[in-house]
Design a protein around this motif. Sequence first.
Motif, PDB file in Angstrom:
ATOM      1  N   ASN A 382       0.823  -1.210   0.000  1.00 45.80           N
ATOM      2  CA  ASN A 382       0.000   0.000   0.000  1.00 45.80           C
ATOM      3  C   ASN A 382       0.856   1.259   0.000  1.00 45.80           C
ATOM      4  N   ASN A 383       2.124   1.095   0.301  1.00 45.09           N
ATOM      5  CA  ASN A 383       3.046   2.227   0.301  1.00 45.09           C
ATOM      6  C   ASN A 383       4.248   1.858  -0.552  1.00 45.09           C
ATOM      7  N   THR A 384       3.998   1.721  -1.842  1.00 46.19           N
ATOM      8  CA  THR A 384       4.966   1.132  -2.758  1.00 46.19           C
ATOM      9  C   THR A 384       6.300   1.849  -2.772  1.00 46.19           C
ATOM     10  N   SER A 385       6.294   3.175  -2.873  1.00 49.58           N
ATOM     11  CA  SER A 385       7.556   3.900  -3.043  1.00 49.58           C
ATOM     12  C   SER A 385       8.455   3.775  -1.825  1.00 49.58           C
ATOM     13  N   LEU A 386       7.885   3.928  -0.615  1.00 48.33           N
ATOM     14  CA  LEU A 386       8.697   3.790   0.597  1.00 48.33           C
ATOM     15  C   LEU A 386       9.196   2.362   0.767  1.00 48.33           C
ATOM     16  N   ALA A 387       8.357   1.375   0.393  1.00 55.04           N
ATOM     17  CA  ALA A 387       8.766  -0.027   0.492  1.00 55.04           C
ATOM     18  C   ALA A 387       9.925  -0.309  -0.455  1.00 55.04           C
ATOM     19  N   ARG A 388       9.836   0.206  -1.676  1.00 54.36           N
ATOM     20  CA  ARG A 388      10.926  -0.012  -2.645  1.00 54.36           C
ATOM     21  C   ARG A 388      12.204   0.668  -2.176  1.00 54.36           C
ATOM     22  N   GLN A 389      12.084   1.833  -1.621  1.00 57.30           N
ATOM     23  CA  GLN A 389      13.265   2.529  -1.112  1.00 57.30           C
ATOM     24  C   GLN A 389      13.928   1.718  -0.004  1.00 57.30           C
ATOM     25  N   PHE A 390      13.127   1.173   0.901  1.00 55.20           N
ATOM     26  CA  PHE A 390      13.675   0.378   1.998  1.00 55.20           C
ATOM     27  C   PHE A 390      14.387  -0.862   1.460  1.00 55.20           C
ATOM     28  N   MET A 391      13.793  -1.498   0.439  1.00 59.02           N
ATOM     29  CA  MET A 391      14.422  -2.678  -0.150  1.00 59.02           C
ATOM     30  C   MET A 391      15.755  -2.321  -0.810  1.00 59.02           C
ATOM     31  N   LEU A 392      15.804  -1.189  -1.516  1.00 58.91           N
ATOM     32  CA  LEU A 392      17.050  -0.756  -2.155  1.00 58.91           C
ATOM     33  C   LEU A 392      18.152  -0.559  -1.122  1.00 58.91           C
ATOM     34  N   LEU A 393      17.799  -0.019   0.036  1.00 57.86           N
ATOM     35  CA  LEU A 393      18.803   0.213   1.063  1.00 57.86           C
ATOM     36  C   LEU A 393      19.179  -1.067   1.797  1.00 57.86           C
ATOM     37  N   CYS A 394      18.319  -2.084   1.736  1.00 52.45           N
ATOM     38  CA  CYS A 394      18.678  -3.392   2.305  1.00 52.45           C
ATOM     39  C   CYS A 394      19.593  -4.173   1.376  1.00 52.45           C
ATOM     40  N   THR A 395      19.421  -4.010   0.061  1.00 50.55           N
ATOM     41  CA  THR A 395      20.222  -4.775  -0.909  1.00 50.55           C
ATOM     42  C   THR A 395      21.403  -3.996  -1.453  1.00 50.55           C
ATOM     43  N   GLY A 396      21.380  -2.661  -1.332  1.00 51.66           N
ATOM     44  CA  GLY A 396      22.472  -1.856  -1.886  1.00 51.66           C
ATOM     45  C   GLY A 396      22.424  -1.745  -3.392  1.00 51.66           C
ATOM     46  N   GLN A 397      21.237  -1.939  -3.984  1.00 53.81           N
ATOM     47  CA  GLN A 397      21.104  -1.926  -5.438  1.00 53.81           C
ATOM     48  C   GLN A 397      21.106  -0.539  -6.064  1.00 53.81           C
ATOM     49  N   HIS A 398      20.838   0.483  -5.283  1.00 52.81           N
ATOM     50  CA  HIS A 398      20.764   1.831  -5.850  1.00 52.81           C
ATOM     51  C   HIS A 398      22.104   2.196  -6.495  1.00 52.81           C
ATOM     52  N   PRO A 399      22.088   2.919  -7.636  1.00 52.18           N
ATOM     53  CA  PRO A 399      23.353   3.285  -8.314  1.00 52.18           C
ATOM     54  C   PRO A 399      24.373   3.948  -7.396  1.00 52.18           C
ATOM     55  N   SER A 400      23.892   4.627  -6.352  1.00 55.26           N
ATOM     56  CA  SER A 400      24.820   5.273  -5.416  1.00 55.26           C
ATOM     57  C   SER A 400      25.533   4.269  -4.527  1.00 55.26           C
ATOM     58  N   GLY A 401      25.005   3.038  -4.456  1.00 53.90           N
ATOM     59  CA  GLY A 401      25.594   2.017  -3.588  1.00 53.90           C
ATOM     60  C   GLY A 401      25.204   2.163  -2.136  1.00 53.90           C
ATOM     61  N   SER A 402      24.293   3.098  -1.834  1.00 58.70           N
ATOM     62  CA  SER A 402      23.883   3.342  -0.442  1.00 58.70           C
ATOM     63  C   SER A 402      23.163   2.134   0.134  1.00 58.70           C
ATOM     64  N   SER A 403      23.374   1.891   1.428  1.00 55.83           N
ATOM     65  CA  SER A 403      22.698   0.779   2.106  1.00 55.83           C
ATOM     66  C   SER A 403      22.685   1.020   3.604  1.00 55.83           C
ATOM     67  N   PHE A 404      21.923   0.178   4.317  1.00 60.21           N
ATOM     68  CA  PHE A 404      21.859   0.264   5.770  1.00 60.21           C
ATOM     69  C   PHE A 404      23.051  -0.412   6.443  1.00 60.21           C
ATOM     70  N   LEU A 405      23.907  -1.056   5.690  1.00 61.52           N
ATOM     71  CA  LEU A 405      25.034  -1.784   6.272  1.00 61.52           C
ATOM     72  C   LEU A 405      25.898  -0.846   7.121  1.00 61.52           C
ATOM     73  N   ASN A 406      26.196  -1.279   8.347  1.00 61.28           N
ATOM     74  CA  ASN A 406      27.049  -0.559   9.296  1.00 61.28           C
ATOM     75  C   ASN A 406      26.423   0.735   9.824  1.00 61.28           C
ATOM     76  N   THR A 407      25.133   0.956   9.564  1.00 64.79           N
ATOM     77  CA  THR A 407      24.470   2.089  10.206  1.00 64.79           C
ATOM     78  C   THR A 407      24.058   1.678  11.614  1.00 64.79           C
ATOM     79  N   LYS A 408      23.848   2.678  12.467  1.00 66.96           N
ATOM     80  CA  LYS A 408      23.489   2.378  13.858  1.00 66.96           C
ATOM     81  C   LYS A 408      22.097   2.905  14.164  1.00 66.96           C
ATOM     82  N   LEU A 409      21.490   2.380  15.214  1.00 69.36           N
ATOM     83  CA  LEU A 409      20.236   2.929  15.688  1.00 69.36           C
ATOM     84  C   LEU A 409      20.520   4.253  16.394  1.00 69.36           C
ATOM     85  N   LEU A 410      19.597   5.183  16.275  1.00 73.34           N
ATOM     86  CA  LEU A 410      19.881   6.555  16.672  1.00 73.34           C
ATOM     87  C   LEU A 410      19.281   6.953  18.022  1.00 73.34           C
ATOM     88  N   GLU A 411      18.020   6.581  18.267  1.00 74.38           N
ATOM     89  CA  GLU A 411      17.409   6.966  19.541  1.00 74.38           C
ATOM     90  C   GLU A 411      16.192   6.096  19.826  1.00 74.38           C
TER      91      GLU A 411
END
Length: 519
Positions: A382-411
Amino acid sequence: MMDDSKPEECKVCFINYDEELHRPRTLPCGHTFCSQCIKDTIKNGQLKCPSCRVVHSATAATQFPISYGMEALLKKFRNMQVTSVGPESPKSGQDHTRGIGKKLQSVVQEQKSSISNLIRKCDAVLSQLGKYQGQVRDWKTQHHQLQNKLYDLVEQNKVALELLKQEDTSVVNMTTEGGAGKKQLQTMLDCLDTVTTIQEVDTTCDEADQYSVQAEDWIQKCQELFPNFIIAGTSVKLQENIKKALDMMTRETVTTDVPVLLEDSGSTVMEKVEKITGDIHLKLTVDHLRGMSKAVKRLVEAGLVLGVHQNQDDLRYSRITLQDGQLYLHVLQHQPPPPTHAHTIQVMEVMEEMELSSSRVFLDLTWPGSTRGRLHIQLNTNNTSLARQFMLLCTGQHPSGSSFLNTKLLEVMEKGEPGECVRGGDYQHNDGRGGRSLLSHQNYQRQESGSAGAVWSWSEPWSSYSAQFVISTRERTGRGKWPYVFGEVVSGLDVVRAAVNHSDITEVTVVDCGVVLAL
């Protein structure tokens, strides 16, 4: 010309054919000789027919089929000879079992048939072994050739070492000479500080000029001699070649447990050889992963199946693992090229088979004093764009290579209260100042939830923080629901709750992430 009047004997050794060393075997040219003579005639992988002189490729006599027709004819011929001896001889088609009953004769015939079949199977395997022996010898030849090339490389390295030894000696000599010249100039400098008469000045200056000319000559000589371009060029180039060879040898060291796709135990020896040589260069497909045969499963479990993603000059690899019967595609990372006996598959091909409606991603969390814990998040269509963005950051598929790897929880927000939740996902700065959107979010639809386990965006989808995510750990009661929800934790919520109770939430790190492959 060979005598054909005695078909029962070999035309080379003139010994009658039998069922042991002198069994009749037929060459491709049609001529028949005994096994022993064929074996003795084979030289250097070739056999020249004693009759027509045609050359056949062969490494063993067992490569040529037994002439069962000839054996049957000789057997009949011998029976005829026995019959002609007298009335006491058995009739044609009978043997020494004539005196036993029909039932026993049937048992004997059945046993003879079984043995004959087994002999034919033995002949087939012997033929395969002969061919395999030829293949093994070819491999040995290739290894000897490679060994010779390695020896050549070693010899080149010895020559380079000798040249460098000479160059080192030259440098030492020139250094000694230059040091002495410098010492003389220093002495002249000290002398010029102590001169008191015109004569001393003239003498010292003349001597200083002489040493100065020598020093200038030395400097010029050093500039001309060093570096020796031939020696330096040879050394650098040879080092690169040796490093490449050693690097390849290190990455591709052959081990006895490298899995090969061999499942059919009924295959012949050479069919398995072809399977081995073919599977090393097998192009793995999504269908192989979907079918998950035993052989493919062994490859995955051995870590020999990788996803590959190339964007212009950026080449990254993703591990594909099998855990608890489930396939996982891990986040893309820059890694050394895999060994050639590993199998790769385009990440894009795998992801194209995935439907967002069935997409489940994972995050692995860890912090000091804890073991790694995994949570699975089911994405919300139901929230396609945000879901796709989250998946890209889990797999690192975005052309920028950005991902959640080695990020920390903030608060942690509202800790210990209804609506408790934790924020993370700043892939840019890892401190809460970043997390800009990777997509346009034109297809965004507002989705709300107050349930524990809801996964939602920290801010509006169009903001510069929309990639930051929030995971609720307690249900929100009596107040408004959380907006911008795009997923739900389906397993591992206990891991997040344990992280929330850690003394410093910023020590909790995403050490791995990716997508669950539902093929």
